[in-house]
Design a protein around this motif. Structure first.
Motif, PDB file in Angstrom:
ATOM      1  N   SER A 203      82.673  29.338  44.638  1.00 32.20           N
ATOM      2  CA  SER A 203      82.232  28.177  43.866  1.00 32.20           C
ATOM      3  C   SER A 203      81.135  27.419  44.616  1.00 32.20           C
ATOM      4  O   SER A 203      80.133  27.001  44.021  1.00 32.20           O
ATOM      5  N   ASN A 206      77.857  29.264  44.336  1.00 33.02           N
ATOM      6  CA  ASN A 206      77.169  28.998  43.073  1.00 33.02           C
ATOM      7  C   ASN A 206      76.368  27.704  43.148  1.00 33.02           C
ATOM      8  O   ASN A 206      75.238  27.623  42.661  1.00 33.02           O
ATOM      9  N   LEU A 279      74.446  27.625  36.593  1.00 31.13           N
ATOM     10  CA  LEU A 279      75.320  27.877  37.735  1.00 31.13           C
ATOM     11  C   LEU A 279      76.182  26.662  38.058  1.00 31.13           C
ATOM     12  O   LEU A 279      77.354  26.798  38.424  1.00 31.13           O
ATOM     13  N   TYR A 283      80.271  26.596  37.871  1.00 26.35           N
ATOM     14  CA  TYR A 283      80.341  26.942  39.291  1.00 26.35           C
ATOM     15  C   TYR A 283      81.715  27.424  39.727  1.00 26.35           C
ATOM     16  O   TYR A 283      81.841  28.252  40.631  1.00 26.35           O
ATOM     17  N   CYS A 288      78.707  34.411  41.338  1.00 26.87           N
ATOM     18  CA  CYS A 288      77.347  34.234  40.839  1.00 26.87           C
ATOM     19  C   CYS A 288      76.792  35.482  40.174  1.00 26.87           C
ATOM     20  O   CYS A 288      76.076  35.387  39.176  1.00 26.87           O
TER      21      CYS A 288
END
Length: 486
Positions: A203, A206, A279, A283, A288
């Motif tokens: 996360s 991202n 993104l 996230y 990603c």
């Protein structure tokens, strides 16, 4: 008595009417309340319904990694707030804002690793594999995305010592985003049964990438994302420019120059703000590289457009996540400079019976597509009419595929022609010169500029004997030395 009854009757009626008025008032208030609420919801639906419902559905489907791109293309493209930059402050750790716009920005984000550190080698590879002319057209942006300030300071010192002249020349910038700008990274949803620390790692990654993309949005015409443990192919920028030129006039969102992770993914810079917002929006949902697939689909690029050989190779042995081993390698990578064909603009046509959507144009493409025709007969042809007469130095044609090795051109020749006649749709050459026969389904000739004295207008693959097997023309590659003007 009569008067008493009348009085009581009047009092009773008055009480009844008072009660009715009260009920009507209450009903009116309730009705008005419900009406106001309904109007508010209707207004909300009319103004933002397609966005809100689209986002809710998008979030639900993204969480299960099952987005339906076609359904949300219109909604996603029209989200106006996706086109602006994200309001955050960047710290310049090395370098200054670019004085002029470049052709390509190369972005990479790096964090402290428990084992191994490849960032300096990656930066070195980018610069060493580029010529002096290529260096003028690129900018490298390194984001140090770790919250350990001591590590960041140490890395900035190393980068500044080893690449001082590139920083001074305005080719290299090192940036950092303070932790206060990051969203919540603890207690996130554990999609795919990932452990909590893994969810936090991917996360944050991202968000790191979103901030990097946001910074790079106006630095150049194009942007390519690398990871911090990558080796580059020689003169990769020249190869990228050639590919971009070959795609001129066609729609694309992402061009891929490596099949691994978030390595070698190329974008138009004008798409970076939307990708950054995307993104950030999702996230915590997934890694990603999965989000990138959805982004491409939402902007109506259905298929992967990946080029071979690959321009970038993963060189890290240890992952940035917990120092785990990561031996992934791109087996399509070639380190030395490779010769991407020019394939100048041309009209393509064939009289063969084309199978489904494997049309003629797919053989002349630089990506992994091909032409597929049903069993060709003697005299059948695949023709190329160039938009302008050209000097050709080399031609290479490959038929068949690894899966269908029998679908090759068993008996054929390659010819080039001059003197075009006919209308724009039916243009063809009046005379042809045969350059040679196909051998084992392939044809290749070099030094053609010394063997053909005229500027070439046409080229054709001619079937010289009927065959029962179908024909796949996997690739047609044409290299030129110069373009002649009519």
């Amino acid at each position: 008595v009569t008067l008493l009854h009348a009085h009581l009757h009047v009092r009773h009626n008055l009480k009844y009417f008072d009660k009715m008025r009260c009920l009507r008032k209450r009903s009116a208030v309730s009705f008005l309340g419900v009406l106001v609420i309904c109007l508010l919801f209707m207004n909300l639906y009319i103004e933002d319904g397609y966005v809100l419902e689209g986002d809710k559905q998008l979030i639900r489907e993204t969480a299960t990694h099952q987005l339906n791109p076609e359904r949300y293309v219109h909604t996603f493209k029209d989200l106006s707030n996706f086109s602006g930059s994200i309001n955050i402050s960047y710290r310049y750790l090395a370098g200054t804002p670019l004085p002029r716009k470049r052709y390509l920005t190369i972005g990479l984000s790096s964090v402290k690793r428990k084992k191994g550190n490849y960032l300096l080698e990656t930066i070195k590879s980018i610069f060493e594999q580029s010529s002096y002319e290529e260096l003028k057209e690129i900018a490298v942006v390194v984001q140090l995305a770790d919250f350990d300030s001591a590590w960041c300071e140490g890395m900035v010192q190393d980068i500044s010592q080893k690449f001082a002249h590139h920083i001074i020349a305005g080719r290299l910038i090192v940036i950092h985003v303070p932790e206060e700008y990051y969203p919540v990274l603890d207690g996130l949803k554990r999609n795919y049964n990932d452990p909590e620390d893994r969810v936090k790692f991917r996360s944050k990654q991202n968000v790191d990438y979103a901030f990097l993309l946001n910074f790079c949005a106006n630095l150049s015409d194009y942007y390519v994302m690398l990871e911090d443990d990558v080796r580059c192919s020689k003169n990769f920028l020249t190869a990228v420019k050639k590919v971009i030129t070959s795609r001129e006039g066609s729609y694309w969102v992402t061009l891929e120059f490596s099949k691994l992770g978030y390595i070698g993914k190329l974008y138009h810079s004008h798409d970076l703000p939307r990708l950054a917002h995307f993104l950030l929006m999702f996230y915590q949902e997934m890694p990603c590289d999965w989000l990138l697939i959805h982004f491409r689909g939402l902007l109506a690029q259905k298929e992967v457009i990946r080029f071979k050989p690959s321009l970038f190779q993963h060189m890290g042995y240890y992952s940035s996540y917990k120092g785990a081993e990561n031996k992934l390698k791109d087996d399509d990578f070639e380190e030395e400079s490779f010769d991407i064909p020019d394939n100048p603009p041309a009209n393509l046509h064939t009289n063969m019976n084309v199978f489904e959507n494997y049309e003629a144009s797919k053989a002349y493409s630089s990506i992994d597509e091909y032409f597929w025709g049903k069993a060709p007969s003697t005299g059948d042809f695949y023709g190329i009419v160039f938009e302008k007469p050209i000097k050709i130095t080399k031609i290479k044609v490959v038929t068949g595929t690894e899966d269908r090795q029998n679908d090759i051109l068993q008996h054929g020749a390659l010819e080039v022609g001059e003197k075009i006649v006919g209308s724009k749709k039916g243009r063809q050459c009046t005379t042809y010169l045969r350059l040679g026969e196909f051998k084992n389904g392939n044809f290749e000739i070099t030094d053609l500029e010394h063997k053909v004295l005229f500027d070439i207008n046409c080229m054709r693959i001619l079937v010289t004997k009927s065959q029962k097997e179908w024909l796949i023309i996997r690739s047609i590659s044409v290299w030129t030395s110069q373009t002649s003007v009519q």
